[in-house]
Design an enzyme around this catalytic site. Structure first.
Site, PDB file in Angstrom:
ATOM      1  N   ASP A  12      50.022 -13.489  -7.628  1.00  0.00           N
ATOM      2  CA  ASP A  12      48.733 -14.016  -7.156  1.00  0.00           C
ATOM      3  C   ASP A  12      47.676 -12.917  -7.181  1.00  0.00           C
ATOM      4  OD1 ASP A  12      49.910 -16.426  -6.614  1.00  0.00           O
ATOM      5  OD2 ASP A  12      49.675 -16.323  -4.432  1.00  0.00           O
ATOM      6  N   LYS A  39      54.552 -21.516  -5.550  1.00  0.00           N
ATOM      7  CA  LYS A  39      55.031 -22.383  -4.475  1.00  0.00           C
ATOM      8  C   LYS A  39      56.509 -22.162  -4.172  1.00  0.00           C
ATOM      9  CE  LYS A  39      51.678 -26.050  -4.715  1.00  0.00           C
ATOM     10  NZ  LYS A  39      51.237 -25.752  -3.340  1.00  0.00           N
ATOM     11  N   ALA A  41      58.540 -19.491  -4.743  1.00  0.00           N
ATOM     12  CA  ALA A  41      58.831 -18.198  -4.114  1.00  0.00           C
ATOM     13  C   ALA A  41      58.264 -18.158  -2.694  1.00  0.00           C
ATOM     14  CB  ALA A  41      58.261 -17.065  -4.963  1.00  0.00           C
ATOM     15  N   ASN A  42      57.057 -18.693  -2.501  1.00  0.00           N
ATOM     16  CA  ASN A  42      56.479 -18.711  -1.148  1.00  0.00           C
ATOM     17  C   ASN A  42      57.386 -19.483  -0.191  1.00  0.00           C
ATOM     18  OD1 ASN A  42      54.256 -17.507  -2.287  1.00  0.00           O
ATOM     19  ND2 ASN A  42      52.966 -19.350  -2.254  1.00  0.00           N
ATOM     20  N   ARG A 218      44.958 -31.086  11.182  1.00  0.00           N
ATOM     21  CA  ARG A 218      45.268 -32.323  11.933  1.00  0.00           C
ATOM     22  C   ARG A 218      46.775 -32.566  12.034  1.00  0.00           C
ATOM     23  NH1 ARG A 218      43.203 -36.668   9.115  1.00  0.00           N
ATOM     24  NH2 ARG A 218      42.910 -35.317   7.318  1.00  0.00           N
ATOM     25  N   ASP A 246      53.140 -24.252   1.855  1.00  0.00           N
ATOM     26  CA  ASP A 246      54.404 -23.630   1.440  1.00  0.00           C
ATOM     27  C   ASP A 246      55.167 -23.100   2.650  1.00  0.00           C
ATOM     28  OD1 ASP A 246      53.815 -24.157  -1.175  1.00  0.00           O
ATOM     29  OD2 ASP A 246      52.972 -22.171  -1.580  1.00  0.00           O
ATOM     30  N   ARG A 288      46.144 -15.176   8.447  1.00  0.00           N
ATOM     31  CA  ARG A 288      46.331 -13.976   7.621  1.00  0.00           C
ATOM     32  C   ARG A 288      45.993 -14.283   6.166  1.00  0.00           C
ATOM     33  NH1 ARG A 288      52.381 -12.897  10.023  1.00  0.00           N
ATOM     34  NH2 ARG A 288      51.719 -12.353  12.122  1.00  0.00           N
TER      35      ARG A 288
HETATM   36  P1  ATP Z   1      47.864 -25.259   0.991  1.00  0.00           P
HETATM   37  O1  ATP Z   1      47.781 -25.988  -0.323  1.00  0.00           O
HETATM   38  O2  ATP Z   1      46.541 -24.731   1.490  1.00  0.00           O
HETATM   39  O3  ATP Z   1      48.946 -24.252   1.058  1.00  0.00           O
HETATM   40  P2  ATP Z   1      48.609 -27.853   1.947  1.00  0.00           P
HETATM   41  O4  ATP Z   1      47.353 -28.600   1.617  1.00  0.00           O
HETATM   42  O5  ATP Z   1      49.805 -28.074   1.106  1.00  0.00           O
HETATM   43  O6  ATP Z   1      48.308 -26.319   2.103  1.00  0.00           O
HETATM   44  P3  ATP Z   1      48.175 -28.516   4.702  1.00  0.00           P
HETATM   45  O7  ATP Z   1      48.290 -29.946   5.025  1.00  0.00           O
HETATM   46  O8  ATP Z   1      46.809 -27.933   4.576  1.00  0.00           O
HETATM   47  O9  ATP Z   1      49.068 -28.200   3.436  1.00  0.00           O
HETATM   48  O10 ATP Z   1      48.925 -27.644   5.819  1.00  0.00           O
HETATM   49  C1  ATP Z   1      50.312 -27.750   6.083  1.00  0.00           C
HETATM   50  C2  ATP Z   1      50.529 -27.599   7.581  1.00  0.00           C
HETATM   51  O11 ATP Z   1      50.045 -26.306   7.981  1.00  0.00           O
HETATM   52  C3  ATP Z   1      49.755 -28.604   8.433  1.00  0.00           C
HETATM   53  O12 ATP Z   1      50.520 -29.785   8.647  1.00  0.00           O
HETATM   54  C4  ATP Z   1      49.533 -27.825   9.717  1.00  0.00           C
HETATM   55  O13 ATP Z   1      50.648 -27.945  10.590  1.00  0.00           O
HETATM   56  C5  ATP Z   1      49.419 -26.374   9.241  1.00  0.00           C
HETATM   57  N1  ATP Z   1      48.005 -25.990   9.096  1.00  0.00           N
HETATM   58  C6  ATP Z   1      47.253 -26.035   7.968  1.00  0.00           C
HETATM   59  N2  ATP Z   1      45.985 -25.628   8.203  1.00  0.00           N
HETATM   60  C7  ATP Z   1      45.928 -25.313   9.519  1.00  0.00           C
HETATM   61  C8  ATP Z   1      44.890 -24.823  10.393  1.00  0.00           C
HETATM   62  N3  ATP Z   1      43.650 -24.599   9.948  1.00  0.00           N
HETATM   63  N4  ATP Z   1      45.211 -24.601  11.688  1.00  0.00           N
HETATM   64  C9  ATP Z   1      46.464 -24.830  12.162  1.00  0.00           C
HETATM   65  N5  ATP Z   1      47.484 -25.283  11.383  1.00  0.00           N
HETATM   66  C10 ATP Z   1      47.224 -25.530  10.089  1.00  0.00           C
END
Ligand code: ATP
Length: 310
Positions: A12, A39, A41-42, A218, A246, A288
């Site tokens: 990355d 995805k 490896a993460n 959410r 991930d 982070r």
């Molecule tokens: P990404 O593609 O950014 O890695 P994603 O879209 O696959 O993530 P998300 O639904 O954004 O997945 O996030 C996965 C989980 O991480 C959520 O269900 C939630 O529990 C947690 N999470 C994500 N964003 C936040 C946030 N801003 N604050 C607290 N928890 C979060």
């Protein structure tokens, strides 16, 4: 209890920008970080740092310097890399822009991740030992399918259908092999071919043993047969949401492996517990920068859950 992750591994390159550029636009970054990603490896790193299960990663790196660095990083994390092949050519790369509101835009160049469509004999033996097989779609769907049919009769197949486009193309064949489908809101709508979340959930849930839809800050929805649970997110001051999904998936997989339960014995409470662990880890990760670098340790996750319970 072992988690085997079959998936992508990328170098990355993360740039911090005020805002993500539109078509034809150039913006200057304020900082740049090179870090391990992809995805697959993460998710392997997240599963391993969650503790409780041994973790193996199955995938391909290129014959370049990046490939060596990526392999080394997994070894340092205690991940079994005996199923990590090296193929001639470049490793996968991801160019990630993160803006001031922690949103991101990502371009992935698959490189070595696109090389294999079937498992090697060594990878096959590894996948057969898994209690939880965790896959995503940054690798050819044929490889995912091969891994799914290689897993043991009592092993879970968790498919994080991200990105969703390959899933839409291969959905019927893939769906039949999935125990738990994990998607974010965007992927749920895309796969279901609708623009309303509730309709997407109703349409996807009957096709799999269980469905998890993550909804960023959410939280997430877990559906298992007639049962449904809403799992809230933990409060977090997000600086970079890259890898939140991930982290969630890896920790979710580790929690299922540690439960010792088999797919035939699934219920919403088990999945909601696993989703809560995933949510706690992801809430720390979003505070982070980076993907693998941001994944917390089991102790950090336990401390967050304890504070939340006070
Ligand atoms: P990404 O593609 O950014 O890695 P994603 O879209 O696959 O993530 P998300 O639904 O954004 O997945 O996030 C996965 C989980 O991480 C959520 O269900 C939630 O529990 C947690 N999470 C994500 N964003 C936040 C946030 N801003 N604050 C607290 N928890 C979060």
């Amino acid at each position: 209890m072992s988690v085997v992750v079959v998936g992508s591994i990328n170098q990355d390159v993360v740039a911090r920008v005020n805002r993500i550029p539109g078509p034809g636009e150039t913006v200057l970054a304020s900082a740049m970080v090179r870090t391990g990603g992809g995805k697959g490896a993460n998710q392997a790193v997240a599963a391993r740092r969650a503790g409780g299960a041994s973790v193996a990663f199955v995938g391909s790196v290129g014959s370049d310097q990046e490939g060596e660095g990526l392999r080394h990083a997994l070894v340092v994390d205690g991940i079994d890399v005996s199923g990590l092949s090296q193929v001639e050519g470049p490793s996968g790369m991801a160019f990630i822009s993160v803006d001031d509101s922690a949103d991101n835009a990502i371009v992935v160049v698959p490189g070595a991740n696109a090389a294999a469509t079937t498992l090697t004999p060594e990878q096959r033996s590894l996948v057969a030992t898994a209690s939880v097989l965790l896959t995503q779609l940054e690798i050819p769907t044929d490889l995912v399918q091969d891994a799914a049919s290689t897993r043991g009769a009592q092993a879970w197949h968790l498919l994080n259908a991200a990105p969703s486009a390959p899933f839409v193309a291969a959905s019927a064949a893939l769906l039949a092999s999935v125990d738990v489908l994990i998607v974010n809101q965007h992927e749920a709508l895309d796969i279901a071919g609708v623009n309303d979340l509730e309709t997407a959930v109703m349409s996807l849930a009957p096709s799999v043993r269980a469905l998890v839809v993550t909804l960023g800050r959410r939280g997430s929805i877990v559906v298992c047969g007639e049962e449904r649970a809403d799992v809230p997110a933990f409060a977090a001051d997000a600086v970079d949401t890259t890898g939140a999904g991930d982290t969630f998936c890896g920790v979710f997989a580790a929690a299922l492996a540690a439960s010792g339960r088999v797919p035939g014995d699934v219920d919403a409470a088990l999945l909601a517990d696993a989703a809560r662990a995933g949510a706690a880890a992801a809430a720390i990760a979003v505070t982070r920068t980076g993907a693998q670098d941001a994944v917390p340790s089991a102790a950090e996750v336990a401390a967050l859950i304890e504070r939340a319970n006070e």
